[in-house]
Design an enzyme around this catalytic site. Structure first.
Site, PDB file in Angstrom:
ATOM      1  N   VAL A 243      10.749   6.720   9.740  1.00  0.00           N
ATOM      2  CA  VAL A 243       9.770   5.926   9.003  1.00  0.00           C
ATOM      3  C   VAL A 243       8.551   5.756   9.894  1.00  0.00           C
ATOM      4  CG1 VAL A 243      11.410   4.698   7.527  1.00  0.00           C
ATOM      5  CG2 VAL A 243      10.883   3.796   9.796  1.00  0.00           C
ATOM      6  N   SER A 244       7.396   5.482   9.277  1.00  0.00           N
ATOM      7  CA  SER A 244       6.150   5.466  10.035  1.00  0.00           C
ATOM      8  C   SER A 244       5.905   4.179  10.803  1.00  0.00           C
ATOM      9  CB  SER A 244       4.966   5.733   9.103  1.00  0.00           C
ATOM     10  OG  SER A 244       5.096   7.004   8.505  1.00  0.00           O
ATOM     11  N   THR A 245       6.411   3.052  10.304  1.00  0.00           N
ATOM     12  CA  THR A 245       6.142   1.776  10.957  1.00  0.00           C
ATOM     13  C   THR A 245       7.433   0.979  11.123  1.00  0.00           C
ATOM     14  OG1 THR A 245       5.757   0.530   8.914  1.00  0.00           O
ATOM     15  CG2 THR A 245       3.871   1.712   9.851  1.00  0.00           C
TER      16      THR A 245
ATOM     17  N   GLN B  73       8.969  -0.609   7.836  1.00  0.00           N
ATOM     18  CA  GLN B  73       9.655   0.195   6.842  1.00  0.00           C
ATOM     19  C   GLN B  73      11.155   0.271   7.140  1.00  0.00           C
ATOM     20  OE1 GLN B  73       6.969   3.703   7.205  1.00  0.00           O
ATOM     21  NE2 GLN B  73       6.883   3.588   4.976  1.00  0.00           N
TER      22      GLN B  73
END
Length: 309
Positions: free
Chosen positions: A9-11, A14
């Site tokens: 996931v990007s962050t 998330q």
């Protein structure tokens, strides 16, 4: 054969629940979770997943975009997976390199990636020509002003790229480093590697040491690899060391002396880290003949032999 899962996931905000559910349903027993931007190629958890894989294993992701955001990066990762004899599979995409159809799809993607790179090169060259015709000079104005923030950003970008390049090549050279360190110096290991995993230039002691230390700092290599190399003093020095150990405690057994030598990280006569009692005895006898062991010590040794008899 084992199914190794990878989710990203990007962050930090998330969640990976949906990806985890899909991979577990597909039969993945081990799953590595990453929180990193798709644009970044520095993926410690992905590197761990590839390092965990063995011949015949399959790296599984829910979707291709969870593994890479560009075709070139995707192919680079798959190449690293295949280098260890493993395969790659995306659950929602027609890619499974363990099947003929999946390999064909990968070849199509490879051709598309090459076309993409060629188009980018042409657009870049055309843009530079147009800027030059208008009298514009390339470069970052902030860097030319020596702006600290711009310099820090450039340093961070270079560091990420260094780590990405490092992770892309570890499968080629790290196993050999593991086999040779710490019994050998960085110089000897670098000479043994040559250009392995670094086709543009041969390894040097400094560059290899820095690379391995970075991997250790990221938790991707064992700390034992950066321990000081074992020393192999001249034979005369070994005799002095053994004589000194025996002189400090005449009652020490041969095995106890061997343990002391190993603690001092002194190589055995054959170059290994472990000392045998027979090697210690042979050198101790030489030390006695050279007069490095006092007669009192020799008498005590003889007395011990008599008592044992």
């Amino acid at each position: 054969m084992a199914l190794i899962g990878y989710v990203r996931v990007s962050t930090e905000d998330q969640a990976t629940f949906s990806q985890l559910d899909e991979l577990k349903a597909a039969g993945c027993g081990v799953i590595f979770e990453e929180k990193a931007s798709g644009a970044s190629r520095s993926r410690p958890e992905l590197a761990k997943a590839v390092a965990h894989m063995q011949r015949g294993d399959i790296l599984v992701v829910a979707r291709i975009d969870r593994l890479a955001r560009s075709l070139s990066h995707l192919l680079e990762v798959i190449e690293r997976v295949e280098a260890v004899g493993a395969h790659f599979k995306s659950l929602r995409d027609p890619i499974d390199t363990s099947t003929p159809q999946g390999k064909f799809a990968l070849q199509v993607l490879g051709a598309a990636a090459e076309l993409e790179r060629a188009l980018i090169r042409e657009r870049t060259k055309a843009g530079l020509r147009a800027a030059k015709a208008r009298g514009r000079v390339g470069g970052n104005p902030a860097l030319k002003r020596r702006d600290p923030e711009a310099i820090a950003q450039l340093s961070a970008i270079r560091d990420r790229q260094y780590m990405a390049d490092l992770l892309a090549s570890t499968a080629a050279w790290l196993p050999k480093v593991r086999a040779l360190r710490p019994a050998n110096s960085w110089g000897k290991v670098a000479k043994s590697l040559g250009r392995l995993g670094s086709p543009d230039r041969p390894w040097t002691a400094d560059r290899l040491s820095r690379a391995v230390r970075r991997l250790v700092a990221e938790g991707l290599a064992e700390p034992a690899l950066i321990e000081p190399a074992l020393r192999k003093p001249p034979k005369e020095d070994i005799l002095l060391v053994i004589a000194g150990i025996k002189g400090a405690d005449p009652n020490l057994s041969l095995r106890a002396i061997a343990a002391r030598l190993e603690e001092m990280r002194i190589r055995a006569p054959r170059g290994g880290p472990s000392w045998s009692a027979s090697s210690v005895k042979a050198l101790l006898d030489r030390a006695e003949r050279a007069g490095l062991v006092t007669p009192t010590q020799k008498v005590r040794r003889n007395q011990k032999r008599i008592n044992k008899g």
